[in-house]
Design a protein around this motif. Structure first.
Motif, PDB file in Angstrom:
ATOM      1  N   THR A 260       7.382  -6.448  -7.124  1.00 34.61           N
ATOM      2  CA  THR A 260       7.864  -5.329  -7.944  1.00 34.61           C
ATOM      3  C   THR A 260       6.790  -4.266  -8.187  1.00 34.61           C
ATOM      4  N   TYR A 261       5.729  -4.295  -7.374  1.00 32.42           N
ATOM      5  CA  TYR A 261       4.709  -3.245  -7.462  1.00 32.42           C
ATOM      6  C   TYR A 261       4.428  -2.684  -6.068  1.00 32.42           C
ATOM      7  N   LEU A 262       4.194  -1.389  -6.018  1.00 26.59           N
ATOM      8  CA  LEU A 262       3.936  -0.718  -4.739  1.00 26.59           C
ATOM      9  C   LEU A 262       2.753  -1.333  -3.995  1.00 26.59           C
ATOM     10  N   ARG A 263       1.694  -1.670  -4.752  1.00 23.78           N
ATOM     11  CA  ARG A 263       0.476  -2.156  -4.077  1.00 23.78           C
ATOM     12  C   ARG A 263       0.734  -3.477  -3.342  1.00 23.78           C
ATOM     13  N   ALA A 264       1.719  -4.253  -3.817  1.00 24.23           N
ATOM     14  CA  ALA A 264       2.020  -5.533  -3.162  1.00 24.23           C
ATOM     15  C   ALA A 264       2.556  -5.327  -1.748  1.00 24.23           C
TER      16      ALA A 264
ATOM     17  N   PRO B   7      -0.572   2.872  -0.111  1.00 25.73           N
ATOM     18  CA  PRO B   7      -1.770   3.472  -0.714  1.00 25.73           C
ATOM     19  C   PRO B   7      -1.428   4.262  -1.988  1.00 25.73           C
ATOM     20  N   GLU B   8      -2.387   4.347  -2.894  1.00 26.21           N
ATOM     21  CA  GLU B   8      -2.116   5.013  -4.175  1.00 26.21           C
ATOM     22  C   GLU B   8      -1.791   6.495  -3.979  1.00 26.21           C
ATOM     23  N   SER B   9      -2.276   7.045  -2.861  1.00 25.64           N
ATOM     24  CA  SER B   9      -1.988   8.465  -2.583  1.00 25.64           C
ATOM     25  C   SER B   9      -0.495   8.727  -2.414  1.00 25.64           C
ATOM     26  N   ALA B  10       0.260   7.655  -2.175  1.00 20.64           N
ATOM     27  CA  ALA B  10       1.705   7.819  -1.980  1.00 20.64           C
ATOM     28  C   ALA B  10       2.390   8.346  -3.236  1.00 20.64           C
ATOM     29  N   ILE B  11       1.751   8.126  -4.392  1.00 18.61           N
ATOM     30  CA  ILE B  11       2.369   8.597  -5.638  1.00 18.61           C
ATOM     31  C   ILE B  11       2.566  10.112  -5.587  1.00 18.61           C
TER      32      ILE B  11
END
Lengths: 384, 384
Positions: free
Chosen positions: A338-342, A346-350
């Motif tokens: 349930t988290y993007l990082r899993a 990449p955080e830049s996707a936000i």
């Protein structure tokens, strides 16, 4: 309760051995295009059952419709329909095949550029009749007038809704889901659950019947979802899930009440640009949307905590937090992080997701249309 | 879950100020018969609103359709329809007017004796299109294909069900129920509640969604019913009840599950021969049927006790007894006595009712078809 119209003319034929009743739904002289996806419908004999039921009617098969069906693929089917004078479409598969087939049914009559016509939401005047054989309970497309199509060349995924897009009939045989990969079944349960949540977790308008129906579907999916993964050939469990998924998005629970759909709209970006399954995007985004929107959704979140998760102790914040946590745990237990990082995003996707939302004019979102850039960024940060 | 078909093409137009949208549902050149009952639809201006929405279309009014609509009355309307070349029927009222109008729509095309054709359950081939304006939430007739007609000359009350009998559209404006006499509103709530009970209180077949929906409707009617009597112009309450009553008998909660209908069938006698309101017969008979059938219905009665009445303490028998007692109290609180003697019915009526059931071949009854003469007599004795 808001004023509403409800109209749903799709005939549901539910249960075992129903494909043999398919032929009787079609005109004797129908010329049929049978559409399907990656090949499992063919591999496991479902296409053969359909062909047998068609009797002496002429048919052509069109396989290869992708998950998040692609415009280019579907346009090839449109050419076949025109060239071969097809007059009935039978979709065999899950939501992607059915959505894609709805597009084909409409695009046959489009004048000018088909994609432009589709995204301009020009009201449809005519479509080919569609019947479905559902193999994957998830999207509800088998009993609604909505289709979501992706255009990979444009990196776009957009939906269209019209009363003419209701299938004439849908055959729901729960046994057709036995051979699904675990991941697809889990995705289907989560997809259906979030469809309910998007129509239920907003603000109260005294929609007593709709609330009880929505809660009943959620309770059923929570109870039956894990069983479906453990006992893939348990007919009763698969039947309960299949009927829940259809009911989750056939319009009924959403009549006369506010609707959200922020998790869906934000999620499109991660499917298009990062290849996440639709349900994975929902499992990530719903908990974050509920958290960020907790003031707007306070009363319904408390009702959800009590009626769906039996949480009656603690302060309002504690009950809301517990309900969101249990929702997240349910998705995780179904095998969806349930988290993007899993998923290695990449955080830049936000920020890229924010740009996507801006580019397709999807903001503001939410039942109050108050999720703009700042709130969407908070949702995405919480999702990371 | 049993195999099932579900098909319900009625368009629901729900909310305030919807009668003005009626005209747009009809062909421009429709010639309309407007049917209604005792005159309140005329007195309170609803008929005028319908006429205004019809614009320049020609229409004839036909009032006086009775509660438990009479064959003889309806045949007069059939003559008018034929003589005046009417091609669309608009029913304004509750279940009786709508049921009667369905009969008219079918009987126009009957060859030979209309009553014989009706009771022989000859499949219909053609009917006139029907639209409804609902003023009394109760029977669900506005969104189903069933009609119950009485023949006073023959002391008979019999139902007919056919997909062609679905209304094309139904306008549900909760404000149209504000002027109902308290007794009619109470009857409507009890009628709808027993419709749910007849489809829910049988035996479990893993119909998880249907169970939750049925429980949701019962909870809504229990919560909102008393409020509707105390605050007759509370829109939210009336809206929740109106939508519950439609959902209670539009087929949805009954798909794929066993159904009972014993209380309904036994009750017909007391309407025909003793003038009891339909809902009064149900308030009397349902508690007795549940009591007599407690072994057959044990698992569902326990589920009902827990989920609808929040009874979790005590032995199984105690929980079942409490659930039946609370059901009875709910009906009594709505103003409907639950024993035959309270209506001044003589005890001799018990044997007359048995004779009625025999004469119209209504036995055996119940979801197991095991209510024969002995069991029916036990039900009637407990009802006295």
């Amino acid at each position: 309760m808001f004023n509403f119209d409800y109209y749903n003319p799709t005939r549901i034929m539910f249960g075992t051995e129903r494909i043999k009743d398919l032929g009787a739904q079609l005109p004797e002289d129908a010329k049929v295009l049978i559409t399907y996806g990656g090949g499992s419908a063919k591999q496991f004999g479902t296409i053969d059952e359909v062909i047998q039921s068609l009797g002496k009617r002429k048919y052509i098969e069109f396989g290869g419709i992708e998950p998040n069906p692609h415009y280019d693929t579907l346009m090839k089917a449109v050419e076949i329909v025109k060239a071969e004078k097809i007059d009935y479409l039978i979709a065999v598969g899950g939501g992607s095949v059915i959505d894609g087939t709805k597009f084909i049914a409409a695009a046959v009559y489009f004048e000018g550029d088909a994609w432009e016509t589709w995204i301009s939401n020009t009201p449809l005047k005519q479509v080919l009749p569609i019947g479905c054989v559902l193999t994957l309970p998830a999207t509800g497309s088998e009993m609604n007038g909505t289709a979501v199509i992706s255009n990979t060349a444009l990196n776009a995924k957009l939906s269209h809704k019209h009363p003419l897009l209701f299938p004439r009939f849908a055959i729901l045989d729960p046994r057709k889901s036995y051979t699904l990969p675990t991941k697809q079944m889990a995705n289907g349960v989560v997809d259906a659950f979030v469809h309910v949540a998007e129509q239920y977790l907003t603000y109260p308008v005294y929609g007593k019947v709709q609330d009880r129906y929505a809660e009943g579907l959620m309770l059923t999916l929570i109870e039956e979802g894990p069983k479906a993964l453990k006992e893939p050939e348990n007919y009763d469990v698969r039947a309960a899930i299949m009927w829940s998924a259809t009911q989750a998005l056939n319009g009924l629970i959403g009549v006369g009440v506010p609707q959200d759909w922020a998790s869906h709209r934000i999620g499109y970006y991660f499917t298009i640009h990062h290849g996440l399954d639709h349900a994975q995007t929902l499992a990530i985004l719903l908990p974050a949307v509920l958290d960020v929107q907790r003031e707007n959704k306070r009363l319904k979140l408390l009702q959800y905590a009590e009626r769906v998760w039996q949480i009656t102790e603690g302060s309002e914040e504690e009950r809301i937090n517990s309900a969101i946590t249990l929702t997240r745990q349910f998705f995780e237990n179904m095998g969806l992080p349930t988290y993007l990082r899993a998923y290695g995003i990449p955080e830049s996707a936000i920020e890229e997701a924010i740009n996507y939302l801006k580019r397709f004019n999807l903001l503001p979102l939410g039942e109050h249309k108050d999720i703009s850039v700042i709130e969407a960024r908070r949702v995405l940060s919480l999702s990371y």
